[in-house]
Motif scaffolding. Sequence first.
Motif, PDB file in Angstrom:
ATOM      1  N   ALA A  77       0.847  -1.188   0.000  1.00  0.00           N
ATOM      2  CA  ALA A  77       0.000   0.000   0.000  1.00  0.00           C
ATOM      3  C   ALA A  77       0.884   1.240   0.000  1.00  0.00           C
ATOM      4  N   GLY A  78       0.322   2.340  -0.496  1.00  0.00           N
ATOM      5  CA  GLY A  78       1.065   3.590  -0.502  1.00  0.00           C
ATOM      6  C   GLY A  78       1.384   4.058  -1.911  1.00  0.00           C
ATOM      7  N   PHE A  79       2.467   4.794  -2.014  1.00  0.00           N
ATOM      8  CA  PHE A  79       2.815   5.437  -3.285  1.00  0.00           C
ATOM      9  C   PHE A  79       4.158   4.941  -3.807  1.00  0.00           C
ATOM     10  N   CYS A  80       4.300   5.016  -5.122  1.00  0.00           N
ATOM     11  CA  CYS A  80       5.517   4.554  -5.788  1.00  0.00           C
ATOM     12  C   CYS A  80       6.647   5.570  -5.615  1.00  0.00           C
ATOM     13  N   ARG A  81       7.794   5.261  -6.195  1.00  0.00           N
ATOM     14  CA  ARG A  81       8.965   6.134  -6.078  1.00  0.00           C
ATOM     15  C   ARG A  81       8.722   7.531  -6.607  1.00  0.00           C
ATOM     16  N   ALA A  82       7.887   7.645  -7.639  1.00  0.00           N
ATOM     17  CA  ALA A  82       7.612   8.957  -8.211  1.00  0.00           C
ATOM     18  C   ALA A  82       6.520   9.692  -7.442  1.00  0.00           C
ATOM     19  N   CYS A  83       5.449   9.002  -7.089  1.00  0.00           N
ATOM     20  CA  CYS A  83       4.298   9.668  -6.487  1.00  0.00           C
ATOM     21  C   CYS A  83       4.476   9.983  -5.009  1.00  0.00           C
ATOM     22  N   ARG A  84       5.454   9.361  -4.357  1.00  0.00           N
ATOM     23  CA  ARG A  84       5.687   9.681  -2.944  1.00  0.00           C
ATOM     24  C   ARG A  84       6.232  11.096  -2.772  1.00  0.00           C
ATOM     25  N   HIS A  85       6.586  11.723  -3.884  1.00  0.00           N
ATOM     26  CA  HIS A  85       7.077  13.102  -3.826  1.00  0.00           C
ATOM     27  C   HIS A  85       5.969  14.127  -4.074  1.00  0.00           C
ATOM     28  N   ASN A  86       4.729  13.674  -4.228  1.00  0.00           N
ATOM     29  CA  ASN A  86       3.625  14.618  -4.419  1.00  0.00           C
ATOM     30  C   ASN A  86       3.229  15.248  -3.097  1.00  0.00           C
ATOM     31  N   GLY A  87       2.956  16.542  -3.151  1.00  0.00           N
ATOM     32  CA  GLY A  87       2.440  17.251  -1.987  1.00  0.00           C
ATOM     33  C   GLY A  87       0.966  17.552  -2.196  1.00  0.00           C
ATOM     34  N   TRP A 118      19.915   7.275 -13.336  1.00  0.00           N
ATOM     35  CA  TRP A 118      21.191   7.783 -12.833  1.00  0.00           C
ATOM     36  C   TRP A 118      21.415   7.476 -11.349  1.00  0.00           C
ATOM     37  N   GLN A 119      20.378   6.976 -10.673  1.00  0.00           N
ATOM     38  CA  GLN A 119      20.450   6.722  -9.236  1.00  0.00           C
ATOM     39  C   GLN A 119      20.868   7.985  -8.479  1.00  0.00           C
ATOM     40  N   LEU A 120      20.301   9.113  -8.893  1.00  0.00           N
ATOM     41  CA  LEU A 120      20.632  10.371  -8.232  1.00  0.00           C
ATOM     42  C   LEU A 120      19.993  10.443  -6.845  1.00  0.00           C
ATOM     43  N   PRO A 121      20.630  11.130  -5.914  1.00  0.00           N
ATOM     44  CA  PRO A 121      20.102  11.208  -4.542  1.00  0.00           C
ATOM     45  C   PRO A 121      18.856  12.086  -4.466  1.00  0.00           C
ATOM     46  N   VAL A 122      17.733  11.478  -4.129  1.00  0.00           N
ATOM     47  CA  VAL A 122      16.460  12.193  -4.018  1.00  0.00           C
ATOM     48  C   VAL A 122      15.786  11.784  -2.713  1.00  0.00           C
ATOM     49  N   LYS A 123      15.461  12.760  -1.874  1.00  0.00           N
ATOM     50  CA  LYS A 123      14.790  12.475  -0.614  1.00  0.00           C
ATOM     51  C   LYS A 123      13.382  13.043  -0.621  1.00  0.00           C
ATOM     52  N   THR A 124      12.478  12.368   0.051  1.00  0.00           N
ATOM     53  CA  THR A 124      11.114  12.856   0.204  1.00  0.00           C
ATOM     54  C   THR A 124      11.059  13.826   1.380  1.00  0.00           C
ATOM     55  N   ARG A 125       9.918  14.459   1.556  1.00  0.00           N
ATOM     56  CA  ARG A 125       9.741  15.346   2.705  1.00  0.00           C
ATOM     57  C   ARG A 125       9.663  14.572   4.020  1.00  0.00           C
ATOM     58  N   ILE A 126       9.325  13.310   3.945  1.00  0.00           N
ATOM     59  CA  ILE A 126       9.347  12.490   5.158  1.00  0.00           C
ATOM     60  C   ILE A 126      10.793  12.236   5.574  1.00  0.00           C
ATOM     61  N   GLU A 127      11.652  11.969   4.593  1.00  0.00           N
ATOM     62  CA  GLU A 127      13.058  11.721   4.886  1.00  0.00           C
ATOM     63  C   GLU A 127      13.804  12.998   5.250  1.00  0.00           C
ATOM     64  N   ASP A 128      13.426  14.102   4.632  1.00  0.00           N
ATOM     65  CA  ASP A 128      14.047  15.406   4.903  1.00  0.00           C
ATOM     66  C   ASP A 128      12.938  16.453   4.941  1.00  0.00           C
ATOM     67  N   PRO A 129      12.342  16.681   6.130  1.00  0.00           N
ATOM     68  CA  PRO A 129      11.166  17.565   6.236  1.00  0.00           C
ATOM     69  C   PRO A 129      11.407  18.991   5.758  1.00  0.00           C
ATOM     70  N   GLN A 130      12.635  19.459   5.780  1.00  0.00           N
ATOM     71  CA  GLN A 130      12.902  20.840   5.409  1.00  0.00           C
ATOM     72  C   GLN A 130      13.233  21.018   3.939  1.00  0.00           C
ATOM     73  N   HIS A 131      13.892  20.013   3.345  1.00  0.00           N
ATOM     74  CA  HIS A 131      14.414  20.227   2.002  1.00  0.00           C
ATOM     75  C   HIS A 131      14.198  19.060   1.052  1.00  0.00           C
ATOM     76  N   GLY A 132      13.401  18.073   1.453  1.00  0.00           N
ATOM     77  CA  GLY A 132      13.117  16.961   0.555  1.00  0.00           C
ATOM     78  C   GLY A 132      12.370  17.440  -0.679  1.00  0.00           C
ATOM     79  N   LEU A 133      12.463  16.667  -1.749  1.00  0.00           N
ATOM     80  CA  LEU A 133      11.821  17.041  -3.011  1.00  0.00           C
ATOM     81  C   LEU A 133      10.322  16.762  -2.935  1.00  0.00           C
ATOM     82  N   ILE A 134       9.521  17.795  -3.224  1.00  0.00           N
ATOM     83  CA  ILE A 134       8.068  17.654  -3.163  1.00  0.00           C
ATOM     84  C   ILE A 134       7.442  18.529  -4.248  1.00  0.00           C
TER      85      ILE A 134
END
Length: 374
Positions: A77-87, A118-134
């Motif tokens: 359940a939940g969101f995929c690698r791309a959609c977990r970055h939706n706000g 490219w396996q580039l470093p991307v964090k969600t807002r859950i992983e980085d509440p201040q600067h994660g990609l959203i």
Amino acid sequence: MKLFVCQACQNILYFENRVCQRCGHQLAFMPERQILSAIEPAANGFRTLADNTDGRFFCANAAHDVCNWLLEPGESAGFCRACRHNGTIPNLSDPAQLAGWRELEVAKHRLFYSLIRWQLPVKTRIEDPQHGLIFNFLADGPDSHQRVLTGHDNGLITIALAEANDIERERRRLEMGEPYRTLLGHFRHEVGHYFWDVLVRDAGKLEACRAVFGDDSQDYGAALQRHYDQGPPADWQQNFVSAYAATHPWEDFAETWAHYLHIVDTLEMASEFGMEVNPPADQTGGLTARVTFDPYVTKDFQAIVTAWLPFTFAINSVARAMGVRDLYPFILTPPVIGKLGFIHGLVQEGAKGRAEGKFGDKPKAETRAELKAG
């Protein structure tokens, strides 16, 4: 972008396909393997024919027909690698907004295909509440003054839902005097700001980047206002990939980043089709090219440039034969190619650093917001 093959019937498939038109199998993208797989119902979720594994489940956004990606193995359940970055997403009770969101998601998922390759470093807002990609997908307000601006602010990317309307996007392109304006271009540009933070500022590359793109400490707001009041320098094409890139080093970096993604992904697609450029009229070989390498993983940036230039001449000529605008209406001068080479180095180092676990949490010393009219 790759071509894919249906594991059930060997039909050629495209990234956005949901169903194989030959055999009728439902399709799903496996982000951990970057494969589009035919799937079949199983006692526990779905079975992926690509690896004959049960227990796979769709992203929650599949229910709205905006995503065909699978969750990570072991997730149900939940969101995929791309959609977990939706706000913020549009109002799903409004058919027009839902349709617009689907268009935005097509572009966003293509962006994430590249980031995953490219396996580039991307964090969600859950992983980085201040600067994660959203991503916030916002509709204009009822008041004409409540116009949403596409932009980036410390990992928060706002995309104007109005951009999903082809007529409105074309109107804005003409208003801004741009030769090119697409949803995918917006995503690639704005994520460039995010990766300036991650791969330049937080990775100790500031001075190296300033040597190529200029001093980013100059006042951004004043530079933006000057651009809109006076326009770009008369000779901007000598040093910048677009007029907007001449606004400020941050915008130059983001525009160049976007073009690097355009080039690499297009060359991969050309390679997948076995395309080559070899015009009989070319007596010197300057317009001859064939992609015999993986543009996503090659260390040889010159190979990318050498292949790209003939392809742009060819595809633009074909577009003109159809009476439409050039597919790639940009000029890559030596200074611009040098900037693209810098981006290439960052991406290759970023991918390597992610693989080696070098990207941890770091404090962000600066705060800024970039908002583009349009």
